[in-house]
Design a protein around this motif. Structure first.
Motif, PDB file in Angstrom:
ATOM      1  N   HIS A 112       0.808  -1.207   0.000  1.00 38.91           N
ATOM      2  CA  HIS A 112       0.000   0.000   0.000  1.00 38.91           C
ATOM      3  C   HIS A 112       0.846   1.265   0.000  1.00 38.91           C
ATOM      4  O   HIS A 112       0.324   2.359   0.132  1.00 38.91           O
ATOM      5  N   ASP A 144      -5.990   8.437   2.034  1.00 44.29           N
ATOM      6  CA  ASP A 144      -6.195   7.017   2.239  1.00 44.29           C
ATOM      7  C   ASP A 144      -7.655   6.768   2.579  1.00 44.29           C
ATOM      8  O   ASP A 144      -8.495   7.678   2.514  1.00 44.29           O
ATOM      9  N   GLU A 145      -7.975   5.553   2.954  1.00 41.52           N
ATOM     10  CA  GLU A 145      -9.371   5.192   3.216  1.00 41.52           C
ATOM     11  C   GLU A 145      -9.949   5.946   4.410  1.00 41.52           C
ATOM     12  O   GLU A 145     -11.161   6.118   4.519  1.00 41.52           O
ATOM     13  N   THR A 189      -7.862   1.845  -2.570  1.00 40.76           N
ATOM     14  CA  THR A 189      -6.866   2.002  -1.516  1.00 40.76           C
ATOM     15  C   THR A 189      -6.614   3.474  -1.233  1.00 40.76           C
ATOM     16  O   THR A 189      -6.445   3.884  -0.080  1.00 40.76           O
ATOM     17  N   SER A 234      -5.301  -1.564  -5.538  1.00 44.33           N
ATOM     18  CA  SER A 234      -4.160  -2.480  -5.494  1.00 44.33           C
ATOM     19  C   SER A 234      -4.278  -3.564  -6.552  1.00 44.33           C
ATOM     20  O   SER A 234      -3.280  -4.070  -7.065  1.00 44.33           O
TER      21      SER A 234
END
Length: 220
Positions: free
Chosen positions: A20, A169-170, A153, A145
């Motif tokens: 990630h 990010d999430e 992601t 991803s």
């Protein structure tokens, strides 16, 4: 335009590959500041020149054609880091870009939905197309991803045209930012060709720069 190139020394620090591209263990380090110049240092080439805060040449892109089928992100010494390809379906082009580790040469050409390469993409990016009104207009792209992933992601928001973007990010945590470069004097303007890429601690700068190249492919 060259006055911001403080040094010609070439150093670049590339972290080990992570699924990630974010490592919480490195979150206490300092933020990385890169100056991105939308120009190649090679005559008659288009591309990018990326300078670190110490004046060293961090990354570069040298395109020998106007809009190539693939773009290769290199370190300061010219070693390939990522190859970016736009996915095609038969004769049509869709809204997905595939990113491979290293260089895959001419095998990046698409035939019948398949990429002719033994390598597997390390990530893929989908451009947000606002055909449906429910689509979030401030979202530029979604990063996955895997091609089969239904949940992204990372998300890229803002406006690349105005050089004002954030990589989230999430959890909506800001991991990277694209900002306009301001001159020391109000009379000095760098326009859109020179801008800042700010990379937060723990996030890989090479991955952030790959996203810059993807946005440039999508919105330039």
């Amino acid at each position: 335009m060259l006055h911001f190139l403080k040094s010609t020394s070439r150093t670049v620090h590339i972290q080990d590959h992570d699924e990630h591209y974010y490592n919480k263990k490195d979150s206490n380090e300092t933020c990385i500041s890169l100056t991105v110049w939308r120009k190649s240092l090679i005559f008659s080439c288009s591309g990018f020149t990326v300078i670190g805060s110490d004046g060293s040449l961090a990354y570069r892109v040298d395109n020998y054609t106007g809009r190539p089928d693939q773009v290769v992100l290199m370190d300061g010494w010219g070693n390939p880091i990522f190859t970016i390809c736009r996915r095609k379906k038969l004769w049509l082009v869709d809204n997905y870009w595939l990113v491979y580790e290293g260089e895959i040469g001419k095998n990046c050409k698409n035939m019948n939905n398949n990429i002719k390469s033994s390598k597997k993409p390390v990530f893929c990016v989908r451009k947000n197309v606002s055909i449906i009104r429910q689509t979030k207009l401030d979202v530029l792209a979604y990063v996955y991803s895997e091609m089969s992933d239904k949940r992204q992601t990372y998300i890229v928001e803002g406006s690349y045209t105005h050089r004002s973007c954030k990589i989230l990010d999430e959890s909506k945590r800001v991991l990277g930012e694209i900002k306009k470069k301001e001159g020391m004097s109000s009379s000095v303007s760098f326009g859109l060709e020179v801008f800042h890429l700010m990379v937060k601690p723990g996030f890989e700068s090479r991955f952030a720069m790959a996203i810059v190249l993807l946005l440039d492919q999508m919105f330039s």
